[in-house]
Design an enzyme around this catalytic site. Structure first.
Site, PDB file in Angstrom:
ATOM      1  N   ASP A   2       0.809  -1.215   0.000  1.00 36.37           N
ATOM      2  CA  ASP A   2       0.000   0.000   0.000  1.00 36.37           C
ATOM      3  C   ASP A   2       0.849   1.275   0.000  1.00 36.37           C
ATOM      4  O   ASP A   2       0.379   2.334   0.414  1.00 36.37           O
ATOM      5  CB  ASP A   2      -0.972   0.011   1.193  1.00 36.37           C
ATOM      6  CG  ASP A   2      -0.258   0.033   2.542  1.00 36.37           C
ATOM      7  OD1 ASP A   2       0.984  -0.072   2.568  1.00 36.37           O
ATOM      8  OD2 ASP A   2      -0.953   0.153   3.570  1.00 36.37           O
ATOM      9  N   CYS A   4      -4.420   3.080   3.641  1.00 35.77           N
ATOM     10  CA  CYS A   4      -5.658   2.813   4.369  1.00 35.77           C
ATOM     11  C   CYS A   4      -5.627   3.407   5.777  1.00 35.77           C
ATOM     12  O   CYS A   4      -6.655   3.863   6.281  1.00 35.77           O
ATOM     13  CB  CYS A   4      -5.902   1.307   4.457  1.00 35.77           C
ATOM     14  SG  CYS A   4      -6.124   0.487   2.866  1.00 35.77           S
TER      15      CYS A   4
END
Length: 249
Positions: free
Chosen positions: A127, A187
């Site tokens: 990510d 996130c």
């Protein structure tokens, strides 16, 4: 394959596009999954269950309570465990015949190059842009195909890059270095709806199974998913002749 393996993989073997030959290719394949979190969890579980012969799971992070909303390879008993080790145990619970190795240090430099050079396919389930660029560069260097996924908020995307194809772009063609952020797309800072990472991770696993078994046509371009509207969009991505990673010099 013995009788037990024939039964275990029977639903795939009966597919004309896979058959015995495709299943045997899966069993002989070597795959590196970088990241054992939201995307890496369904990827690891489905690839192990499908019969990928040798999986390497790489993740230096430890399981936290906030991960359990979406990272389905981990449970309450895994809190503070290394994610790669936790995911390995869960995957082996599905298919103990799969050989699964773990890399618990952050992959970079020579370690990244070595890990990529020893597999048939890489799945980027990270990510961070910095990690994605490093994985992409190692795949280009080794000539190993890359399945890249990303998910944030209600939006997801998938792209497949094949260094062996002279027309295929690379990740840096899609997102030129210096033009994207990093922290703002994670996130932990922006949130993500739980099933979205499962959807994109399953898409990655499907593409991996197709690549490894020889079934169907490999994905080309960029697919994006808007979870708020339920709509998929597909974009052609040309190779950038000025790309700092894959441009011919």
């Amino acid at each position: 394959m013995n009788d037990e393996a024939l039964l275990r993989y029977s639903r795939q073997i009966m597919l004309e596009a896979i058959d015995i030959e495709g299943q045997e290719r899966l069993l002989a394949s070597r795959v590196l999954v970088v990241g054992a979190g939201g995307l890496g969890s369904p990827v690891a579980l489905y690839l192990a269950a499908a019969g990928v012969g040798r999986l390497t799971l790489a993740d230096a992070d430890r399981v936290e309570l906030s991960n359990l909303q979406r990272q389905i390879a981990h449970g309450m008993v895994d809190l503070d465990r290394n994610k790669a080790e936790s995911a390995r145990e869960t995957a082996l619970g599905l298919n103990p015949g799969c050989t699964i190795h773990v890399l618990t240090d952050h992959l970079e430099g020579a370690a990244m190059d070595d890990a990529v050079a020893n597999v048939d396919l890489v799945l980027d389930c990270t990510d961070r842009f910095s990690s994605r660029y490093a994985i992409n560069a190692a795949c280009r260097k080794a000539g190993v195909p890359l399945v890249s996924g990303a998910a944030i908020r209600f939006s997801g995307q998938l792209a497949v890059f094949d260094p062996r194809d002279p027309e295929s772009p690379c990740y840096a063609c899609l997102y030129p270095p210096g033009e994207g952020g990093d922290e703002e797309l994670r996130c932990a800072e922006n949130g993500v709806v739980a099933p979205l990472v499962g959807l994109i991770g399953c898409f990655q696993a499907l593409e991996a199974i197709k690549w490894l078994s020889g079934a169907g046509r490999p994905h080309r371009g960029l697919s994006t998913f808007d979870g708020m509207s339920g709509q998929w969009r597909h974009f052609q991505v040309p190779r950038d002749p000025a790309c700092p990673v894959c441009a011919t010099r």
